[in-house]
Design a protein around this motif. Structure first.
Motif, short mmCIF file in Angstrom:
data_model
loop_
_atom_site.label_atom_id
_atom_site.label_comp_id
_atom_site.label_asym_id
_atom_site.label_seq_id
_atom_site.Cartn_x
_atom_site.Cartn_y
_atom_site.Cartn_z
N UNK A 145 -0.39 12.26 -15.35
CA UNK A 145 -0.14 10.96 -14.74
C UNK A 145 -1.33 10.02 -14.93
N UNK A 146 -2.54 10.51 -14.69
CA UNK A 146 -3.72 9.66 -14.86
C UNK A 146 -3.93 9.28 -16.32
N UNK A 147 -3.62 10.18 -17.24
CA UNK A 147 -3.73 9.86 -18.66
C UNK A 147 -2.73 8.78 -19.04
N UNK A 148 -1.50 8.90 -18.56
CA UNK A 148 -0.48 7.90 -18.84
C UNK A 148 -0.84 6.55 -18.23
N UNK A 149 -1.38 6.54 -17.02
CA UNK A 149 -1.79 5.29 -16.38
C UNK A 149 -2.92 4.63 -17.16
N UNK A 150 -3.83 5.42 -17.70
CA UNK A 150 -4.91 4.87 -18.49
C UNK A 150 -4.38 4.27 -19.80
N UNK A 151 -3.47 4.99 -20.46
CA UNK A 151 -2.85 4.46 -21.69
C UNK A 151 -2.08 3.19 -21.39
N UNK A 184 0.84 -1.21 0.00
CA UNK A 184 0.00 0.00 0.00
C UNK A 184 0.87 1.25 0.00
N UNK A 185 1.96 1.23 0.77
CA UNK A 185 2.89 2.36 0.79
C UNK A 185 3.46 2.61 -0.60
N UNK A 186 3.78 1.56 -1.33
CA UNK A 186 4.33 1.72 -2.68
C UNK A 186 3.30 2.34 -3.62
N UNK A 187 2.04 1.90 -3.52
CA UNK A 187 1.00 2.49 -4.36
C UNK A 187 0.79 3.96 -4.01
N UNK A 188 0.85 4.29 -2.74
CA UNK A 188 0.72 5.69 -2.32
C UNK A 188 1.87 6.51 -2.90
N UNK A 189 3.09 5.97 -2.87
CA UNK A 189 4.25 6.67 -3.44
C UNK A 189 4.10 6.91 -4.94
N UNK A 190 3.56 5.91 -5.65
CA UNK A 190 3.36 6.06 -7.10
C UNK A 190 2.41 7.22 -7.38
N UNK A 191 1.28 7.26 -6.68
CA UNK A 191 0.32 8.33 -6.91
C UNK A 191 0.81 9.67 -6.37
N UNK A 192 1.61 9.64 -5.32
CA UNK A 192 2.20 10.87 -4.80
C UNK A 192 3.15 11.49 -5.82
N UNK A 193 3.95 10.64 -6.49
CA UNK A 193 4.84 11.15 -7.53
C UNK A 193 4.03 11.76 -8.67
N UNK A 194 2.94 11.10 -9.05
CA UNK A 194 2.08 11.65 -10.10
C UNK A 194 1.45 12.97 -9.68
N UNK A 195 1.04 13.08 -8.43
CA UNK A 195 0.43 14.30 -7.93
C UNK A 195 1.43 15.44 -7.88
N UNK A 196 2.67 15.15 -7.49
CA UNK A 196 3.70 16.19 -7.38
C UNK A 196 4.03 16.78 -8.75
N UNK A 197 4.12 15.93 -9.77
CA UNK A 197 4.52 16.42 -11.09
C UNK A 197 3.35 16.96 -11.89
N UNK A 198 2.37 16.13 -12.20
CA UNK A 198 1.19 16.58 -12.95
C UNK A 198 0.16 15.46 -12.89
N UNK A 199 -0.83 15.62 -12.04
CA UNK A 199 -1.80 14.55 -11.79
C UNK A 199 -2.60 14.21 -13.05
N UNK A 200 -3.01 15.21 -13.82
CA UNK A 200 -3.79 14.94 -15.03
C UNK A 200 -2.98 14.13 -16.04
#
Length: 194
Positions: free
Chosen positions: A150-156, A132-148
């Motif tokens: 990041x979510x587009x890249x994760x969907x692709x 769970x900590x690793x998943x939180x870190x992944x989304x935290x990195x996406x949030x810090x840089x550019x959440x939109x």
């Protein structure tokens, strides 16, 4: 790109490949006999796909030794009833595997299933905590840089890589390389499959 010579970049995957050969022998020796361990290490070292993939800079070059190390530690953890350093080591390796590539989710799932079947709840919660900590870190990195973005890249990524287990197995045997995309390199999926 970063003004690092090509021969220096190759050192890490070659070192990880060497560690994988050694760990293959150690795991097979721990489970079977020393002769089987030597044979397993030898066979792992001469399979052409593995030799080529271990020379490349693919993330599976790190996943393979992590998987072997987790397997080795789990064989030792089967004797431990109390929480100890082994459980935390499996948790850290599981977290690193998730941060390395999506296929890394197999690490905490396998370790969790192992401890779930043995009804060792403390071990199970530690492994799940690191995951769970690793998943939180992944989304935290996406949030810090550019959440939109990041979510587009994760969907692709989800559309292209998470086709499902039967499709992945079929593609490993049907296209061991990325030749369908006109690239001459082997895909890291082949190395993860071993």
């Amino acid at each position: 790109i970063f003004s690092i010579e090509h021969n220096k970049i190759r050192i890490l995957p070659i070192a990880l490949g060497t560690v994988s050969i050694f760990l293959t022998g150690v795991v097979a020796t721990g489970i079977f006999t020393r002769q089987i361990g030597l044979l397993a290490a030898f066979l792992y070292s001469i399979v052409p796909t593995i030799v080529l993939a271990n020379r490349m800079n693919v993330t599976e070059a790190l996943i393979a030794p992590l998987a072997l190390l987790t397997t080795y530690i789990l064989t030792k953890a089967s004797y431990a009833k109390r929480l100890n350093l082994i459980t935390f080591a499996i948790g850290v390796i599981s977290g690193l595997a998730i941060l390395t590539k999506q296929i890394g989710i197999a690490f905490p799932l396998s370790a969790s299933a192992f401890f779930l079947l043995r009804k060792q709840w403390g071990h199970l919660f530690i492994i799940l905590g690191f995951a769970i900590l690793s998943f939180v870190l992944i989304f935290l990195m996406g949030w810090v840089y550019d959440l939109e973005l990041f979510l587009k890249l994760m969907n692709d990524l989800r559309v292209h890589t998470l086709a499902g287990l039967p499709e992945t197995i079929l593609s490993i045997f049907r296209y061991p390389g990325i030749s369908a995309k006109n690239r001459p390199f082997y895909d890291g999926t082949m190395l993860a499959a071993w």
